[in-house]
Design an enzyme around this catalytic site. Structure first.
Site, short mmCIF file in Angstrom:
data_model
loop_
_atom_site.label_atom_id
_atom_site.label_comp_id
_atom_site.label_asym_id
_atom_site.label_seq_id
_atom_site.Cartn_x
_atom_site.Cartn_y
_atom_site.Cartn_z
N GLU A 163 -1.43 6.74 -1.04
CA GLU A 163 -3.16 6.50 -0.43
C GLU A 163 -3.59 7.64 0.27
O GLU A 163 -3.65 8.60 -0.28
CB GLU A 163 -3.81 5.45 0.05
CG GLU A 163 -5.19 5.24 0.30
CD GLU A 163 -5.61 4.26 1.25
OE1 GLU A 163 -7.01 4.38 1.44
OE2 GLU A 163 -5.07 3.42 2.59
N HIS A 209 0.93 -1.31 0.43
CA HIS A 209 -0.33 -0.01 -0.21
C HIS A 209 0.93 1.35 -0.24
O HIS A 209 1.59 1.13 1.28
CB HIS A 209 -0.76 -0.48 1.25
CG HIS A 209 -1.82 -1.17 0.43
ND1 HIS A 209 -1.60 -2.19 1.53
CD2 HIS A 209 -3.02 -0.98 1.64
CE1 HIS A 209 -3.12 -2.34 1.23
NE2 HIS A 209 -4.30 -2.14 0.73
#
Length: 334
Positions: free
Chosen positions: A197, A194
């Protein structure tokens, strides 16, 4: 367009299995395991799903995971998600799971894996849905905990295709786990992370350069760095974008502001995914529909999301060919 989306073959590469825990199943498991939760009914749980940012979501996400205790619990959770895949015409799914969320509560790594893998095997046999598992390290925990989790995974290495990195992005940059990812790659795991974001676009660059990931989960902040966007296009780096998640967590204020369609048209490999669908209001068809309602998209462009995801998936070449053939057959029939 909704009818087209319903029939469109799909591939999901960004799904946290713990984030598919629907309120009804949460209550069922809480009763089964005699666990008290601070809600009177499933409707109260849904009312709590009003998040201001990633951390406000994570607080309730980890609370919900407390009801997962036995192998049967993890099986039921995974089977319920695979049934939703069947309903949304998802032909292949790659699932994240967070072992540290469970081992920290005294749940064994084996208990988690037996439940997940048995459900996925049944889904392939009974529903025709192929799948892979990705072990995610929780980035708000320390490096030692991640190394311990990697060690616990040894006996299940053949059932785990890659390692990933999730949880709170802000304050926990990719370099924090450089040595863990190097060790995982040496053991033969692929890698994803990830990045970009809530964190800056530099996290995407660092995930590529330091962690040497094959694809980026989310990655929407890449638009802040035109040179990075060019690199993603040139190197064919896939972004597993989660539209409803991004608007629910206020990464974008509205779906109309979301950049996924612009990125697609620039030539970035982007796909549509559900992330934590029980918490963010929708599975794959819901996410596709939300994007299509906010942006003018052709059927070819909607199909390109699936095409990109097939190419970026970790399944074998033979399965990829099958998926491409099913997608093409559907597109030709429209």
């Amino acid at each position: 367009m909704y009818q087209f989306i319903t029939g469109l073959p799909k591939v999901e590469l960004h799904l946290h299995i713990e984030g598919s825990l629907e309120p009804e199943l949460m209550f069922k498991l809480a009763q089964r395991n005699n666990i008290e939760i601070p809600f009177a009914n499933p409707d109260e749980v849904r009312e709590a799903y009003d998040f201001s940012n990633l951390q406000s979501f994570l607080d309730i996400y980890y609370q919900g995971a407390q009801v997962l205790i036995t192998e049967r619990d993890f099986y039921d959770l995974t089977w319920a998600y695979m049934l939703r895949c069947k309903a949304d015409n998802v032909l292949h799914a790659e699932l994240f799971f967070d072992p540290q969320t469970h081992t920290a509560r005294g749940i064994s790594f084996d208990t988690v894996m037996k439940g997940l893998t048995n459900a996925l095997a049944d889904a392939e046999a009974q529903l025709g849905i192929s799948s892979q598992l990705i072990l995610c390290f929780l980035r708000h925990l320390d490096e030692a905990s991640a190394f311990d989790t990697l060690q616990q995974a040894q006996l299940w290495k053949d059932s785990i295709v890659a390692v990933g990195l999730d949880s709170s992005e802000v304050g926990h940059p990719p370099e924090k786990f450089a040595r863990v990812f190097a060790a995982a790659r040496k053991q033969g795991y692929l890698a994803v992370a990830h990045a970009g974001e809530e964190g800056p676009s530099s996290n995407i660059t660092d995930a590529l350069d330091i962690l040497q990931v094959s694809r980026i989960d989310h990655g929407v902040r890449c638009v802040d760095d035109p040179q990075l966007v060019s690199r993603l296009i040139e190197e064919k780096v896939h972004l597993t974008v989660c539209p409803l998640s991004n608007t629910k967590l206020k990464v974008f204020q509205s779906m109309e502001q979301h950049t996924i369609v612009d990125l697609l048209r620039q030539g970035v490999s982007v796909g549509i995914n559900a992330d934590d669908p029980a918490y963010f209001g929708g599975y794959m068809n819901d996410n596709f529909t939300a994007v299509a309602c906010a942006h003018t998209l052709s059927q070819k462009e909607l199909g390109q999301f699936t095409c990109n995801a097939i190419d970026a998936s970790f399944c074998g070449l033979e399965r990829k060919l099958e998926l491409h053939q099913q997608l093409q057959a559907y597109m030709d029939s429209q």
